[in-house]
Design an enzyme around this catalytic site. Sequence first.
Site, PDB file in Angstrom:
ATOM      1  N   GLN A  37      52.989  60.566 -44.524  1.00  0.00           N
ATOM      2  CA  GLN A  37      52.381  59.386 -45.156  1.00  0.00           C
ATOM      3  C   GLN A  37      51.395  59.781 -46.250  1.00  0.00           C
ATOM      4  OE1 GLN A  37      51.538  55.941 -42.886  1.00  0.00           O
ATOM      5  NE2 GLN A  37      53.001  56.423 -41.288  1.00  0.00           N
ATOM      6  N   HIS A  84      49.195  57.059 -41.183  1.00  0.00           N
ATOM      7  CA  HIS A  84      48.821  55.683 -41.583  1.00  0.00           C
ATOM      8  C   HIS A  84      48.061  55.662 -42.915  1.00  0.00           C
ATOM      9  CE1 HIS A  84      49.073  54.233 -37.110  1.00  0.00           C
ATOM     10  NE2 HIS A  84      50.174  54.818 -37.556  1.00  0.00           N
ATOM     11  N   ASP A  92      44.476  53.189 -41.354  1.00  0.00           N
ATOM     12  CA  ASP A  92      43.440  53.619 -40.401  1.00  0.00           C
ATOM     13  C   ASP A  92      43.540  55.090 -40.025  1.00  0.00           C
ATOM     14  OD1 ASP A  92      45.525  53.827 -38.604  1.00  0.00           O
ATOM     15  OD2 ASP A  92      44.675  52.463 -37.124  1.00  0.00           O
ATOM     16  N   ARG A 100      45.605  48.049 -39.830  1.00  0.00           N
ATOM     17  CA  ARG A 100      46.149  49.271 -39.241  1.00  0.00           C
ATOM     18  C   ARG A 100      46.839  50.143 -40.291  1.00  0.00           C
ATOM     19  NH1 ARG A 100      50.965  50.992 -36.469  1.00  0.00           N
ATOM     20  NH2 ARG A 100      50.442  52.519 -34.872  1.00  0.00           N
ATOM     21  N   ALA A 117      45.539  42.931 -31.796  1.00  0.00           N
ATOM     22  CA  ALA A 117      46.825  43.178 -32.462  1.00  0.00           C
ATOM     23  C   ALA A 117      47.615  41.881 -32.448  1.00  0.00           C
ATOM     24  CB  ALA A 117      47.602  44.271 -31.748  1.00  0.00           C
ATOM     25  N   TYR A 122      48.218  38.112 -32.525  1.00  0.00           N
ATOM     26  CA  TYR A 122      47.347  36.992 -32.155  1.00  0.00           C
ATOM     27  C   TYR A 122      46.363  37.422 -31.076  1.00  0.00           C
ATOM     28  CZ  TYR A 122      51.190  34.672 -34.507  1.00  0.00           C
ATOM     29  OH  TYR A 122      52.139  34.327 -35.423  1.00  0.00           O
ATOM     30  N   ASP A 152      45.714  36.895 -27.946  1.00  0.00           N
ATOM     31  CA  ASP A 152      46.472  36.205 -26.909  1.00  0.00           C
ATOM     32  C   ASP A 152      46.547  36.971 -25.590  1.00  0.00           C
ATOM     33  OD1 ASP A 152      48.016  38.307 -27.727  1.00  0.00           O
ATOM     34  OD2 ASP A 152      49.689  37.105 -28.463  1.00  0.00           O
ATOM     35  N   GLU A 199      41.558  41.368 -25.560  1.00  0.00           N
ATOM     36  CA  GLU A 199      41.379  40.611 -26.809  1.00  0.00           C
ATOM     37  C   GLU A 199      40.456  39.407 -26.609  1.00  0.00           C
ATOM     38  OE1 GLU A 199      45.456  41.579 -29.278  1.00  0.00           O
ATOM     39  OE2 GLU A 199      45.491  39.874 -27.918  1.00  0.00           O
TER      40      GLU A 199
HETATM   41 CA    CA Z   1      47.555  40.165 -29.318  1.00  0.00          CA
END
Ligand code: CA
Length: 475
Positions: free
Chosen positions: A107, A174, A193, A258, A299, A301, A303, A338
């Site tokens: 990368q 990355h 990152d 990221r 990462a 949503y 959730d 999260e």
């Molecule tokens: Ca998530």
Amino acid sequence: MPKSVMTRSVFTRAAGSAALMMGSLAVAQVAPGPSVNPRAVWSNPPETFTTRVVASGFEDPWEVTWGPDGFLWITERTGKRVVRVDPASGIRKVAVSIDDVYQTLAQDGLLGLALHPQFLRGSNYVYVMYTYDADPGPAEERRAKIRRYTYDPASQQLGEPLDVLTNLPHGPDHGASRIVFGPDGKLYASRGDHGSNFLAYYCVANRAQELPAAADVAARDWKGYEGKILRLNLDGSIPDDNPRFNGVQSHVFSYGHRNPQGLAFGPDGRLYESEHGQDTDDEVNRIEAGRNYGWPLIAGYKDDQYYTYANWSASAPTPCASLEYGRDVPSSVPRTKESDVSFPDFTPPLKTFFTVPSTYDPRKLGNATAALAGLDVYASPAIAGWSPSILVAGMASGVVYRISLGASSAAPLTYFKAQDRYRDLAVAPDGRRIYAVTDAHGRTTTVSGEMTATLVHPGALIEFTYTGTPTSSSP
Ligand SMILES: [Ca+2]
Ligand SMILES: [Ca+2]
């Protein structure tokens, strides 16, 4: 660190990501029946295209951009060249070879390219982003810079190099480094990152949430720029209307990213971005000034699904260096749900790919991100119903995804399925021809959904020409 220590091998698992399907709608497909390969879920959209390989043999093409000269401008990441390709004949012309490019890993090398909005209309400037070695001796100090070249239409060469912004930290993984012009005349550049807190670099603290301190900015120390989108004036200086974070103004425009390899403005003047997820949750985002896009604590949503942040470098009392990295996270590694994160400026994605529930077992199904790379906004009337849509390249999935911005609740559709790794896209002004460049190496998905390291069109420039949309009532 000696220059020879790092090898490509540490990236094989990330590069081997397989494609499952798109968005949270795909959750039901996670539990495969005995005869269903969940990776082979491709759309069957009605539009028809012809496919033509325009040219091949590129050394890891990374950026493709349509130029007002009617040529496709391509960067070769490992070839360290800017090449112009005539789309009709496939004839290529090297505009510049950049010996200063330092490339040893997967990368780094010659990455982003952006043409000045007034190119061939008074400002023949081409901006490129690449890695170089800032250490004059045998040690290695991998850094990134943005450099401006001036194009001479008579010789068709790029010359008069002028460094715009240098000394940007660039890690071993990355690397992002897409650059685009905004309608405001500013340059936008993406920073990855560094792969910190992941694979071989699991004991390196991830800095995507860190923001620059005033003293760092004053000293032109850009160490806080990991996992960010930057906004700069064309001379490299900090725009005086850039957002302030904790009172500090820097090049940072947004943070919590990221590996944002896709970056493009839409006809609505808004900035769209794609980033490659870790195991799950590739993202397409709408980027706004001053906002936090969550990584590495959130990462996709917010959730509480499969992804939970595990901060390996903070392991205690067992130090990280004593741990072996893997999917089973030792109890000494702090984890953060999260829902326990409070980011007032958190901005959820526009769309995610492969968002899976916490019951998802990668041992059974394998790692399954789409591995999103370059992105463009389609804004032509040429293909009915498409404008405006985001087109984004999938490397491990071997497809181009289309996300309608007009009907944002619609699931992404897949196009151009091939046993290739699509790295970046360009659209011709007529809106009928879409171009993709493909990686020269790496793993992707066969049409039947198996992982493979055999690419059908490695290092190629491919043209897809729209030929119509048959009506569904046809016999
Ligand atoms: Ca998530
Ligand atoms: Ca995010």
